[in-house]
Design an enzyme around this catalytic site. Structure first.
Site, short mmCIF file in Angstrom:
data_model
loop_
_atom_site.label_atom_id
_atom_site.label_comp_id
_atom_site.label_asym_id
_atom_site.label_seq_id
_atom_site.Cartn_x
_atom_site.Cartn_y
_atom_site.Cartn_z
N ASP A 140 25.71 32.68 43.78
CA ASP A 140 26.62 32.80 42.41
C ASP A 140 26.00 33.25 41.03
O ASP A 140 24.82 32.64 40.77
CB ASP A 140 27.14 31.40 42.15
CG ASP A 140 28.03 31.11 41.09
OD1 ASP A 140 28.24 32.09 40.27
OD2 ASP A 140 28.50 30.11 40.88
N ILE A 141 26.41 34.40 40.46
CA ILE A 141 25.61 34.95 39.45
C ILE A 141 25.54 34.14 38.31
O ILE A 141 24.54 34.12 37.54
CB ILE A 141 26.15 36.46 39.20
CG1 ILE A 141 25.22 37.33 38.61
CG2 ILE A 141 27.52 36.18 38.25
CD1 ILE A 141 25.55 38.80 38.30
N ASN A 158 37.60 43.25 32.91
CA ASN A 158 38.49 44.41 32.75
C ASN A 158 38.70 44.83 31.28
O ASN A 158 37.94 44.42 30.53
CB ASN A 158 39.89 43.72 33.44
CG ASN A 158 40.35 42.60 32.86
OD1 ASN A 158 40.25 42.51 31.39
ND2 ASN A 158 40.51 41.44 33.29
N ASP A 171 34.29 37.23 37.16
CA ASP A 171 35.01 37.26 35.61
C ASP A 171 35.34 35.76 35.36
O ASP A 171 34.91 35.18 34.30
CB ASP A 171 36.31 38.19 35.44
CG ASP A 171 36.18 38.26 33.72
OD1 ASP A 171 35.53 37.68 33.07
OD2 ASP A 171 37.13 39.11 33.62
N SER A 192 33.40 46.16 40.90
CA SER A 192 34.61 46.73 41.48
C SER A 192 34.84 46.65 42.69
O SER A 192 35.78 46.98 43.52
CB SER A 192 34.77 48.41 41.19
OG SER A 192 34.80 48.44 39.86
N GLY A 244 35.83 43.76 44.43
CA GLY A 244 36.58 42.82 44.92
C GLY A 244 38.11 43.22 44.67
O GLY A 244 38.50 44.10 45.16
N VAL A 245 38.78 42.42 43.71
CA VAL A 245 40.03 43.05 43.35
C VAL A 245 40.27 44.38 43.24
O VAL A 245 41.37 45.20 43.51
CB VAL A 245 40.52 42.17 42.23
CG1 VAL A 245 42.08 42.52 41.88
CG2 VAL A 245 40.49 40.60 42.46
P1 ADP Z 1 36.47 43.62 40.35
O1 ADP Z 1 37.82 43.42 39.55
O2 ADP Z 1 35.56 44.46 39.72
O3 ADP Z 1 36.62 44.03 41.88
P2 ADP Z 1 35.84 40.96 41.32
O4 ADP Z 1 35.18 39.77 40.64
O5 ADP Z 1 36.92 40.74 42.11
O6 ADP Z 1 35.64 42.41 40.41
O7 ADP Z 1 34.62 41.42 42.54
C1 ADP Z 1 33.51 41.90 42.30
C2 ADP Z 1 32.34 41.31 43.15
O8 ADP Z 1 31.86 40.08 42.59
C3 ADP Z 1 33.07 40.80 44.52
O9 ADP Z 1 32.13 41.37 45.44
C4 ADP Z 1 33.08 39.36 44.67
O10 ADP Z 1 32.77 38.92 46.05
C5 ADP Z 1 31.80 39.19 43.83
N1 ADP Z 1 32.01 37.87 43.18
C6 ADP Z 1 32.90 36.74 43.03
N2 ADP Z 1 32.55 35.70 42.57
C7 ADP Z 1 31.20 36.05 42.21
C8 ADP Z 1 29.97 35.21 41.61
N3 ADP Z 1 30.36 33.86 41.14
N4 ADP Z 1 28.86 35.54 41.43
C9 ADP Z 1 28.66 36.89 42.06
N5 ADP Z 1 29.58 37.55 42.56
C10 ADP Z 1 30.77 37.23 42.64
#
Ligand code: ADP
Length: 177
Positions: free
Chosen positions: A15-16, A29, A39, A122, A124-125
């Site tokens: 988790d970042i 976004n 986010d 980018s 994820g969603v």
């Molecule tokens: P985007 O809309 O840019 O695709 P997302 O947040 O949906 O952004 O996803 C971007 C990446 O971040 C995905 O690979 C997701 O698995 C990852 N992610 C989601 N939560 C966390 C977190 N807490 N720490 C690090 N990476 C995360």
């Protein structure tokens, strides 16, 4: 840990929001007003001061980045980078994703920051294919080190095991340990 021209490159699964670095990068976004995925996690962990600052900034074009403090998180700053929504690959997505990484590093340099952590923007969603996205992320970081310097440590923080394994394979090929 890997090394590229005296810059330490770290690969982390997790988790970042827990990263104690100068700046964590958010996959934001265009509105900068929060969303799901990383986010949402950043705004939850950091608290309302981040959203207050984002409201004042008033949005960010795709491929660019903006900076706020990190509220309650252990990092000092959040760099809000806006990656592209993937629409098949012919809408300049590769350049926009590259710019999101590169401009985050530029902003970090402007603030004299030395350590930065990136999520897989980018992927994820926004639907960017993970394999291509990892190549672009690594290329942007290498180019920045070649062209600009100033950064000392870069962390790639992958939430999922599959993305972690993908980065591991690529970093093993490109960098010394
Ligand atoms: P985007 O809309 O840019 O695709 P997302 O947040 O949906 O952004 O996803 C971007 C990446 O971040 C995905 O690979 C997701 O698995 C990852 N992610 C989601 N939560 C966390 C977190 N807490 N720490 C690090 N990476 C995360």
């Amino acid at each position: 840990m890997y090394k590229y021209k005296n810059v330490k490159i770290h690969l982390v699964q997790g988790d970042i929001t827990t990263m104690a670095v100068d700046a964590i990068v958010n996959a934001a976004n265009n509105t900068l007003l929060g969303g799901g995925g990383v986010d949402g996690a950043i705004h939850r962990a950091g608290g309302p001061t981040i959203l207050e600052q984002c409201k004042k900034i008033g949005g960010c074009p795709t491929g660019e980045a903006r900076i706020t403090t990190a509220g309650n998180m252990p990092s000092k700053y959040v760099i809000h980078a806006v990656g592209p929504v993937y629409k098949g690959g012919n809408k300049n997505e590769d350049k926009l994703l590259y710019n999101a990484y590169y401009n985050s590093l530029k902003l970090a340099k402007d603030y004299n920051l030395k350590t930065i952590a990136f999520p897989a923007i980018s992927t994820g969603v926004y639907g960017y294919p993970k394999d291509e996205a990892s190549d672009i992320a690594i290329k942007a970081v290498m180019d920045f080190i070649d062209n600009e310097g100033g950064i000392e440590e870069v962390y790639f923080v992958l939430f999922n095991k599959d993305n972690y394994t993908l980065y591991e394979e690529k970093l093993n090929l490109k960098f010394s340990r």
